[in-house]
Design an enzyme around this catalytic site. Structure first.
Site, PDB file in Angstrom:
ATOM      1  N   TYR A 153       0.839  -1.204   0.000  1.00 23.46           N
ATOM      2  CA  TYR A 153       0.000   0.000   0.000  1.00 23.46           C
ATOM      3  C   TYR A 153       0.873   1.252   0.000  1.00 23.46           C
ATOM      4  O   TYR A 153       0.633   2.198  -0.754  1.00 23.46           O
ATOM      5  CB  TYR A 153      -0.903  -0.027   1.234  1.00 23.46           C
ATOM      6  CG  TYR A 153      -1.898   1.103   1.326  1.00 23.46           C
ATOM      7  CD1 TYR A 153      -3.125   1.031   0.677  1.00 23.46           C
ATOM      8  CD2 TYR A 153      -1.637   2.235   2.103  1.00 23.46           C
ATOM      9  CE1 TYR A 153      -4.054   2.056   0.771  1.00 23.46           C
ATOM     10  CE2 TYR A 153      -2.555   3.267   2.205  1.00 23.46           C
ATOM     11  CZ  TYR A 153      -3.759   3.169   1.548  1.00 23.46           C
ATOM     12  OH  TYR A 153      -4.681   4.181   1.650  1.00 23.46           O
ATOM     13  N   LYS A 157       0.943   4.190  -2.894  1.00 20.79           N
ATOM     14  CA  LYS A 157       0.591   5.577  -2.623  1.00 20.79           C
ATOM     15  C   LYS A 157       1.768   6.526  -2.871  1.00 20.79           C
ATOM     16  O   LYS A 157       1.552   7.674  -3.280  1.00 20.79           O
ATOM     17  CB  LYS A 157       0.054   5.717  -1.197  1.00 20.79           C
ATOM     18  CG  LYS A 157      -1.269   4.991  -0.969  1.00 20.79           C
ATOM     19  CD  LYS A 157      -2.364   5.463  -1.932  1.00 20.79           C
ATOM     20  CE  LYS A 157      -3.706   4.821  -1.625  1.00 20.79           C
ATOM     21  NZ  LYS A 157      -4.785   5.325  -2.508  1.00 20.79           N
ATOM     22  N   VAL A 186      -8.544   7.526   8.663  1.00 13.88           N
ATOM     23  CA  VAL A 186      -9.925   7.885   8.342  1.00 13.88           C
ATOM     24  C   VAL A 186     -10.872   6.761   8.759  1.00 13.88           C
ATOM     25  O   VAL A 186     -10.647   5.588   8.435  1.00 13.88           O
ATOM     26  CB  VAL A 186     -10.093   8.158   6.832  1.00 13.88           C
ATOM     27  CG1 VAL A 186     -11.459   8.781   6.562  1.00 13.88           C
ATOM     28  CG2 VAL A 186      -8.990   9.068   6.320  1.00 13.88           C
TER      29      VAL A 186
END
Length: 257
Positions: A153, A157, A186
């Site tokens: 990940y 990114k 989040v």
């Protein structure tokens, strides 16, 4: 005149919040997701703009033909002023245990998807000759490698941040601005899964991991999808008319650069 935006990965979480925030600000939103039912449900709940409902479509962001068809069809029928590449996936493993198959999946959606959709959107905007704005969803994991159990990940990114800059550099002459947002912790369905995975990998509890996140965040709360959506709305607005190639941190201070 109503402005039109396509949002990918909008069937839940951050994409849903982006769609709602933009609709509330007068944008006509084309809600897309690989899950057609989820996209349709979100489109149905958005406030109408000038009495017109919002559109929705199933979209696999990895497919150049699907992205191109959607971008050009939207541009031809109702105009295409902006595109938000938000679709993303995550899997958690220790680096030494991470299967290559998961790396491929993560890169296909998180990085290739941004490339594919960015090309499609920019080509449609270029043909229309009206310019536009593109916003990609990156992450604070795209600015630092100090993120446990998310090596694939993180790599994807970091790639989104670099790709955003490359797109901005080449597309500026066509009056197309390209930026990305870098959210932190989040509260979304994706994060709920990650909390459980991380708790198992750390040998602790979900509440324990959540406490670590809060301790990392100077503003002392977990980020809400709407916090990201407000930043996206800014990057699509005239207020950011001279901003391009930016990776905007939206993380409550959890990572500062």
């Amino acid at each position: 005149m109503t402005r039109t935006v396509v949002v990918t990965g909008a069937g839940s979480g951050i994409g849903r919040a982006i769609s709602r925030t933009l609709a509330e600000r007068g944008w006509s939103v084309v809600v897309t997701d690989v899950d057609a039912d989820a996209a349709g449900a979100v489109a149905a709940e958005l406030p109408a703009v000038d009495g017109a409902p919002h559109e929705w479509a199933a979209l696999d962001v990895r497919s150049p033909s699907d992205a191109t068809a959607l971008a050009f069809s939207t541009a031809d029928r109702i105009g295409l002023d902006a595109w938000v590449s938000n679709a993303g996936v995550s899997f958690m493993h220790r680096f030494l245990d991470a299967p290559v198959e998961r790396f491929d999946q993560t890169m296909d959606v998180n990085l290739k998807g941004v490339f594919v959709c960015g090309q499609a959107a920019a080509r449609a905007m270029l043909r229309s000759g009206t310019g536009g704005a593109i916003v990609n969803t990156a992450s604070m994991a795209g600015k630092q490698g100090r993120v446990p159990f998310l090596s694939d990940y993180v790599a994807s990114k970091f790639g989104v941040v670099g790709l955003t800059q490359a797109m901005a550099y080449e597309l500026g002459e066509h009056d197309i601005r390209v930026n990305c947002v870098c959210p932190g912790y989040v509260e979304t369905p994706m994060q709920s899964r990650e909390l459980e995975w991380e708790a198992q990998l750390r040998g602790t509890t979900v509440d324990g991991v959540r406490t670590m996140m809060l301790d990392d965040t100077p503003l002392r709360r977990l980020e809400q999808p709407e916090d990201v959506a407000l930043a996206v709305a800014f990057l699509l607005s005239p207020d950011s008319r001279f901003i391009t190639g930016e990776a905007l941190a939206v993380n409550g201070g959890a990572f500062m650069d």
